[in-house]
Design a protein around this motif. Sequence first.
Motif, PDB file in Angstrom:
ATOM      1  N   SER A   8       0.836  -1.206   0.000  1.00  0.00           N
ATOM      2  CA  SER A   8       0.000   0.000   0.000  1.00  0.00           C
ATOM      3  C   SER A   8       0.869   1.253   0.000  1.00  0.00           C
ATOM      4  O   SER A   8       0.562   2.240  -0.681  1.00  0.00           O
ATOM      5  N   LEU A   9       1.963   1.224   0.753  1.00  0.00           N
ATOM      6  CA  LEU A   9       2.904   2.345   0.757  1.00  0.00           C
ATOM      7  C   LEU A   9       3.528   2.525  -0.629  1.00  0.00           C
ATOM      8  O   LEU A   9       3.758   3.660  -1.076  1.00  0.00           O
TER       9      LEU A   9
ATOM     10  N   ARG B  13       9.413   3.410  -4.209  1.00  0.00           N
ATOM     11  CA  ARG B  13       8.278   2.616  -4.675  1.00  0.00           C
ATOM     12  C   ARG B  13       8.660   1.180  -5.001  1.00  0.00           C
ATOM     13  O   ARG B  13       8.033   0.226  -4.537  1.00  0.00           O
TER      14      ARG B  13
ATOM     15  N   VAL C 207       1.194   7.284  -6.421  1.00  0.00           N
ATOM     16  CA  VAL C 207       0.225   8.386  -6.418  1.00  0.00           C
ATOM     17  C   VAL C 207       0.943   9.721  -6.189  1.00  0.00           C
ATOM     18  O   VAL C 207       0.631  10.730  -6.844  1.00  0.00           O
ATOM     19  N   VAL C 208       1.902   9.728  -5.282  1.00  0.00           N
ATOM     20  CA  VAL C 208       2.669  10.951  -4.993  1.00  0.00           C
ATOM     21  C   VAL C 208       3.389  11.435  -6.245  1.00  0.00           C
ATOM     22  O   VAL C 208       3.427  12.644  -6.538  1.00  0.00           O
TER      23      VAL C 208
ATOM     24  N   CYS D  54       1.063   4.258  -2.735  1.00  0.00           N
ATOM     25  CA  CYS D  54       1.031   5.667  -2.331  1.00  0.00           C
ATOM     26  C   CYS D  54       2.182   6.444  -2.976  1.00  0.00           C
ATOM     27  O   CYS D  54       2.011   7.605  -3.379  1.00  0.00           O
ATOM     28  N   CYS D  55       3.347   5.817  -3.063  1.00  0.00           N
ATOM     29  CA  CYS D  55       4.491   6.456  -3.723  1.00  0.00           C
ATOM     30  C   CYS D  55       4.184   6.746  -5.186  1.00  0.00           C
ATOM     31  O   CYS D  55       4.559   7.807  -5.723  1.00  0.00           O
TER      32      CYS D  55
END
Length: 310
Positions: free
Chosen positions: A228-229, A260, A235-236, A232-233
């Motif tokens: 999930s992290l 990522r 998405v960032v 998120c990377c």
Amino acid sequence: IRGKKLKPFFILAALIVPLTSGLIIESVQHKVVPLIQLAFLSWGFGMMLMRVCSLPFIIRSTTAENSTEALSLSAATWSLATIFSGILISGLDWVDYLSLGTWTLTFNEQSTLWIITVLGATSIFFAVRITEGEQEDTERNDDLFSIRKSYDWSLIFKAISPLILISIGAGLTIPFVNLFFNSVFGLGASNFSLLGSITALLVFIFSLLVPSLRKKYGYWLTIVVVQSLAICCLVVMAVMEPYFDYSFALVIAVIAFIFRQPLMHMAHPVSNELMMNYVGKKNQELISALSSSLRSEERRVGKECRSRWP
């Protein structure tokens, strides 16, 4: 491979991959298109043998106490090989040539690939030294028409479903990351290659941390939270596009990119272990083959999408 010894398959892979690699190098040099296609097909078959057999072999050869360590070390080995190849290529490019008397070897693309191929051929010495016990499978059925009854398909589908979703997402996004940095931030190939080297090093380090993380926090954090992290990377990185005029946007996007891949890859050994334990011994060889096929299809879809990039 169900119920069979895997050593012959590793030996066959160790022979096929270097031989076909050499064939690819020479056929490309002489522009023999049919031979290029045949060589790549054969090379892919050899790599498929190695990848499909490696996961069941590790599970068979380890116990519940050390399987995570073995799978993590296997994943780290691929990253280490990438790092070593990059250093070797850069080193040979820097040396440029080697002279011994009247004989001179120029380190161009062809000679560099031949050196890597010869190094890869040494794998045959390790393949023949593999030892494994007798394999027994009382439920094994070699009849291809009874394959539906030979495996627990509902169990296999449940185990493979998350990997299908991840493969689709990866295939549709990862091939465009370098284009993203080039078109949005103007990052050149050499700078992006440097980022790739740093990422490969982090993948190697993070892979070695997986056993401790899994034993301390369990599967949930090591797989779900970590991946999930990684998402998120991604998405960032996308969120930074509207702010490309600001210097902080490139810094944040680069940091997100660097972390990522290690975050996503460090979950692979544990997810493979969980998947193999979940489906049981009866289905392990098939789930390994399906997993390898999905990752190959992920790369194919990515290349197809990239070829249609306007």
